[in-house]
Design an enzyme around this catalytic site. Sequence first.
Site, mmCIF file in Angstrom:
data_model
loop_
_atom_site.group_PDB
_atom_site.id
_atom_site.type_symbol
_atom_site.label_atom_id
_atom_site.label_comp_id
_atom_site.label_asym_id
_atom_site.label_seq_id
_atom_site.Cartn_x
_atom_site.Cartn_y
_atom_site.Cartn_z
ATOM 1 N N GLN A 1 0.852 -1.200 0.000
ATOM 2 C CA GLN A 1 0.000 0.000 0.000
ATOM 3 C C GLN A 1 0.879 1.238 0.000
ATOM 4 O OE1 GLN A 1 -3.357 -0.567 3.081
ATOM 5 N NE2 GLN A 1 -1.881 -2.147 3.554
ATOM 6 N N HIS B 1 -1.461 1.365 -4.313
ATOM 7 C CA HIS B 1 -1.840 2.784 -4.272
ATOM 8 C C HIS B 1 -0.910 3.659 -5.112
ATOM 9 C CE1 HIS B 1 -4.037 1.971 -0.194
ATOM 10 N NE2 HIS B 1 -4.796 1.714 -1.232
ATOM 11 N N CYS C 1 3.829 21.820 -20.361
ATOM 12 C CA CYS C 1 2.626 22.332 -21.051
ATOM 13 C C CYS C 1 1.819 23.266 -20.137
ATOM 14 C CB CYS C 1 1.744 21.170 -21.510
ATOM 15 S SG CYS C 1 0.752 20.430 -20.189
HETATM 16 P P1 NAD Z 1 -1.449 3.054 8.602
HETATM 17 O O1 NAD Z 1 -0.695 4.315 8.742
HETATM 18 O O2 NAD Z 1 -2.932 3.079 8.622
HETATM 19 O O3 NAD Z 1 -0.990 2.054 9.770
HETATM 20 C C1 NAD Z 1 0.343 1.813 10.077
HETATM 21 C C2 NAD Z 1 0.441 0.492 10.793
HETATM 22 O O4 NAD Z 1 1.821 0.180 10.968
HETATM 23 C C3 NAD Z 1 -0.198 0.498 12.180
HETATM 24 O O5 NAD Z 1 -0.970 -0.685 12.337
HETATM 25 C C4 NAD Z 1 1.014 0.496 13.129
HETATM 26 O O6 NAD Z 1 0.745 -0.196 14.343
HETATM 27 C C5 NAD Z 1 2.036 -0.226 12.302
HETATM 28 N N1 NAD Z 1 3.429 0.096 12.608
HETATM 29 C C6 NAD Z 1 3.948 1.264 13.050
HETATM 30 N N2 NAD Z 1 5.284 1.175 13.169
HETATM 31 C C7 NAD Z 1 5.612 -0.078 12.763
HETATM 32 C C8 NAD Z 1 6.850 -0.772 12.624
HETATM 33 N N3 NAD Z 1 8.028 -0.200 12.923
HETATM 34 N N4 NAD Z 1 6.822 -2.058 12.182
HETATM 35 C C9 NAD Z 1 5.647 -2.657 11.873
HETATM 36 N N5 NAD Z 1 4.452 -2.044 11.965
HETATM 37 C C10 NAD Z 1 4.429 -0.764 12.411
HETATM 38 O O7 NAD Z 1 -0.879 2.365 7.295
HETATM 39 P P2 NAD Z 1 -1.589 1.530 6.154
HETATM 40 O O8 NAD Z 1 -2.388 0.431 6.743
HETATM 41 O O9 NAD Z 1 -0.511 1.221 5.180
HETATM 42 O O10 NAD Z 1 -2.658 2.497 5.451
HETATM 43 C C11 NAD Z 1 -2.459 3.846 5.230
HETATM 44 C C12 NAD Z 1 -2.292 4.359 3.812
HETATM 45 O O11 NAD Z 1 -1.287 5.308 3.961
HETATM 46 C C13 NAD Z 1 -1.766 3.399 2.799
HETATM 47 O O12 NAD Z 1 -2.703 3.327 1.839
HETATM 48 C C14 NAD Z 1 -0.519 4.076 2.199
HETATM 49 O O13 NAD Z 1 -0.739 4.340 0.820
HETATM 50 C C15 NAD Z 1 -0.402 5.399 2.853
HETATM 51 N N6 NAD Z 1 0.939 5.751 3.411
HETATM 52 C C16 NAD Z 1 2.069 5.316 2.797
HETATM 53 C C17 NAD Z 1 3.298 5.631 3.352
HETATM 54 C C18 NAD Z 1 4.529 5.123 2.643
HETATM 55 O O14 NAD Z 1 4.512 4.967 1.426
HETATM 56 N N7 NAD Z 1 5.598 4.814 3.358
HETATM 57 C C19 NAD Z 1 3.389 6.386 4.511
HETATM 58 C C20 NAD Z 1 2.193 6.831 5.105
HETATM 59 C C21 NAD Z 1 0.954 6.489 4.541
#
Ligand code: NAD
Length: 248
Positions: free
Chosen positions: A102, A120, A151
């Site tokens: 994601q 995504h 453009c």
């Molecule tokens: P989320 O932000 O909703 O949840 C993050 C999850 O990661 C939580 O359950 C948390 O407990 C867990 N977490 C936090 N630190 C961690 C670690 N060190 N190791 C393992 N787990 C850990 O994220 P999501 O479920 O991916 O959904 C949010 C949306 O946000 C996604 O669709 C994504 O596109 C976008 N997003 C992407 C990025 C990125 O590309 N790095 C960053 C922020 C948000």
Amino acid sequence: MADLIKRAAEDLSAAKMVTALTGAGVSVESGIPPFRGKGGLWEKYDPMEVAHIDSFMQNPEKVWNLLFKDMKAVLDKAAPNDCHKGLAKLEKLGILKTIITQNVDGLHQKAGSGDVIEFHGNMAWQRCMDCNKRYATSSINLNQIPPRCSCDGILRPDAVLFGEMIPPDALWRSRKVATDCDVMLVIGTSAIVQPAALIPIIAKESGAKVIEINPEPTPLTDDISDYLIRGIAGDVMRRILSQMEKML
Ligand code: NAD
């Protein structure tokens, strides 16, 4: 936790086809904040204000200033951590087939993973809203906000914003690899954002074991996951790989 690490190493070694679903948590150790949870971006911003397509269409300058500018600065500097590298290693060992991510940061590919479905999209690219020309995010000039194409059209990330469709090919392939796998690793996702959160449910209903890695339980933990390894992604992945090496 040692018992669960051993169990995961055994389950992965015995599997015929492993798929991973990753979320923002896998990139936290690379310095990229997640959306939800402690230190998440949602503590600073309202998601519907900054990451919804309608907000962007109404006021692209505001969304660029509030979110995309910061994200570009963070992503330009980020490097893969032990979780990204561990998953790339599992692929080289012939154990992991596909990652569905994601994340929009491109770090799985930077770590060397070859088969990554970007559910995504990817913030590493921008596209012109008028002519669709694409630009590497690292190459665009932010002296002008919103940044513009040659453009004069407005540039937007090549990522899926709230209110937008998942690219159909990503959706179709994700369903297929979730149906076909016999083990699914679900790492660093809150399992709240739909339709991504359905992917482990599809895997489970198709007979796969679901192994979650997350410091916190999620809506999947009780009914869908076979077990949750409570820990941070890079550390847990490093320990699973070292256990698998001992078993060889
Ligand atoms: P989320 O932000 O909703 O949840 C993050 C999850 O990661 C939580 O359950 C948390 O407990 C867990 N977490 C936090 N630190 C961690 C670690 N060190 N190791 C393992 N787990 C850990 O994220 P999501 O479920 O991916 O959904 C949010 C949306 O946000 C996604 O669709 C994504 O596109 C976008 N997003 C992407 C990025 C990125 O590309 N790095 C960053 C922020 C948000």
